[in-house]
Structures are given as C-alpha cells and as structure tokens.
Design a protein around this motif. Structure first.
Motif, PDB file in Angstrom:
ATOM      1  N   TYR A  46       0.830  -1.207   0.000  1.00  0.00           N
ATOM      2  CA  TYR A  46       0.000   0.000   0.000  1.00  0.00           C
ATOM      3  C   TYR A  46       0.867   1.262   0.000  1.00  0.00           C
ATOM      4  O   TYR A  46       0.538   2.251  -0.657  1.00  0.00           O
ATOM      5  N   ALA A  47       1.959   1.224   0.732  1.00  0.00           N
ATOM      6  CA  ALA A  47       2.857   2.383   0.779  1.00  0.00           C
ATOM      7  C   ALA A  47       3.508   2.647  -0.575  1.00  0.00           C
ATOM      8  O   ALA A  47       3.921   3.776  -0.865  1.00  0.00           O
ATOM      9  N   ARG A  48       3.607   1.620  -1.425  1.00  0.00           N
ATOM     10  CA  ARG A  48       4.152   1.770  -2.776  1.00  0.00           C
ATOM     11  C   ARG A  48       3.064   2.101  -3.793  1.00  0.00           C
ATOM     12  O   ARG A  48       3.354   2.340  -4.966  1.00  0.00           O
ATOM     13  N   GLY A  49       1.794   2.047  -3.369  1.00  0.00           N
ATOM     14  CA  GLY A  49       0.709   2.377  -4.274  1.00  0.00           C
ATOM     15  C   GLY A  49       0.097   1.204  -4.999  1.00  0.00           C
ATOM     16  O   GLY A  49      -0.621   1.393  -5.985  1.00  0.00           O
ATOM     17  N   VAL A  50       0.348  -0.024  -4.523  1.00  0.00           N
ATOM     18  CA  VAL A  50      -0.240  -1.202  -5.165  1.00  0.00           C
ATOM     19  C   VAL A  50      -1.114  -1.956  -4.157  1.00  0.00           C
ATOM     20  O   VAL A  50      -0.959  -1.786  -2.944  1.00  0.00           O
ATOM     21  N   PHE A  51      -2.028  -2.764  -4.665  1.00  0.00           N
ATOM     22  CA  PHE A  51      -2.935  -3.494  -3.783  1.00  0.00           C
ATOM     23  C   PHE A  51      -3.245  -4.861  -4.391  1.00  0.00           C
ATOM     24  O   PHE A  51      -3.104  -5.066  -5.606  1.00  0.00           O
ATOM     25  N   PRO A  52      -3.687  -5.838  -3.568  1.00  0.00           N
ATOM     26  CA  PRO A  52      -3.895  -7.202  -4.061  1.00  0.00           C
ATOM     27  C   PRO A  52      -5.309  -7.439  -4.575  1.00  0.00           C
ATOM     28  O   PRO A  52      -6.271  -6.820  -4.124  1.00  0.00           O
ATOM     29  N   MET A  53      -5.411  -8.368  -5.517  1.00  0.00           N
ATOM     30  CA  MET A  53      -6.701  -8.868  -5.987  1.00  0.00           C
ATOM     31  C   MET A  53      -6.531 -10.342  -6.339  1.00  0.00           C
ATOM     32  O   MET A  53      -5.410 -10.856  -6.391  1.00  0.00           O
TER      33      MET A  53
END
Length: 216
Positions: A13-20
């Motif tokens: 999240y701190a890098r700007g990505v998230f899981p799916m």
C-alpha cells in the motif's frame, strides 16, 4: 520463501499497489498498480440532498469495527449482477491480520442485530484505502461511506483511495487521477498523522454531515 503477511501488505500500500484475485476459490493473488486511480477528495465529498435527508434520519445503527470479518465475508458473497468476487481466502486472511494490528477497519450499518451494509478498508498514516462495500438494504452502503468520510476528515486523513472510478462512487465526488499524481498524493498522506478513532463510535448522521460540510 518469504511469507507474505500483513507487514508486506502494508509495504505494498505504501508503494501504491494493492492485491486482488481472479475468483473466490482461486488461492492465488496478484498486485494491481492501475494507470488511473479513483480518489474522493475529503474536502469535496458530495452528499446529495436526498441522501442527506436519509442520513439525518439514522435509519440504521452505525457501528465501527464491531464485525470486521462479517463485513469482509459479506463483501465476498455472490450477488445479483456479480457472480464472482476478487476477495479470495488468502486476501480475507490478510485483511484479518491487518485488522488485528489496527490497520484495517469496518464501518457497519445494522438493523437491530442484522448487518445490512457496510464497508472495509486499510488505514496507513493519513491514507485510507477503501477496499469493498456491500448492501442488503436501501442506502446502507452509502450511509456507511458518509460516516467513513466524516471519520476520516475528523481524524486528519488526507487521502481516500477508492482504487477505481465507478458510476456508484462518482456521485460522491470521486475523481480519476493518473498514477503519477496519485503517488504524489500518497506520499503526502504517508507523511501525515491521523486517528481513525477520533470521532465517537456512536456518531449520529447529523453530526457526520456537519463534519463533512465544515471540510468543504
């Protein structure tokens, strides 16, 4: 192999990505880094006159963090028009871990002892990453979002990330921004201090709307 757990997810999240995930029963997950990102400016959160009237009536009891696993499970259920979900079992476990260490929260709408709507997301410094919402009663998820916005404003948050722009979210003032602009805003949010619990848990709809109007 290094375990992917709550600390690693927060780093994402701190890098700007998230899981799916591709499907509920698929055990694999992957990380998303969209070229275009949906955000709701907290100083421009829009509540329609019709919804504001409903919020003031307090048709549901709004609770915070009282049923986080149930909210996630409800968000993962198949519903009319959506037979599949991106919330698989590994993702469900990861957010349970985040909740246990205070980095995930739920806003819930209750009718008596029945959970009829809500949302959940991740908090990190001054950023809140909205993950999913559900509703089995008219306006329940919308009311949860209004209460979330008030809580974020009162707590000093500066970024409400919706991940994607949707027609449903557009009515609240959601903007679609580029990856570069998003990362600049995320950087500012991560440098801020915020408190998700600053508002009382039993905040009324009228009080929530007042917080939102003062920020606009």
């Amino acid at each position: 192999m290094k375990t992917f757990g709550a600390p690693e997810l927060l780093e994402c999240y701190a890098r700007g990505v998230f899981p799916m995930a591709d499907a509920r029963e698929d055990e694999a997950l992957f990380l998303i880094d969209p070229e275009r990102r949906g955000v709701i400016p907290l100083d421009g959160f829009h509540v329609s006159h019709r919804l504001a009237r409903t919020v003031r009536r307090d048709p549901f009891q709004v609770r915070i963090d009282s049923a986080f696993p149930q909210v996630v499970a409800a968000c993962a259920e198949a519903r009319p028009g959506r037979v599949e979900t991106w919330i698989n079992r590994p993702i469900e476990r990861l957010y349970a871990e985040l909740f246990s260490i205070g980095h995930a929260h739920s806003v819930e709408c209750w009718r008596g002892e029945e959970l009829v709507g809500g949302l959940y997301g991740v908090s990190l410094a001054g950023a809140f990453f909205g993950e999913s919402m559900f509703s089995t009663a008219t306006d329940a998820s919308k009311i949860a979002l209004v209460h979330l916005a008030a809580r974020l404003i009162a707590g000093g948050f500066v970024l409400l990330d919706t991940q994607f722009m949707t027609e449903h979210l557009a009515q609240f003032g959601t903007q679609e921004i580029s990856r570069a602009v998003y990362r600049r805003r995320l950087g500012k949010a991560l440098a801020a201090q915020a408190d998700f619990q600053r508002l009382p848990a039993a905040t009324t709809g009228a009080a929530a709307l007042q917080v939102i109007s003062q920020a606009s």
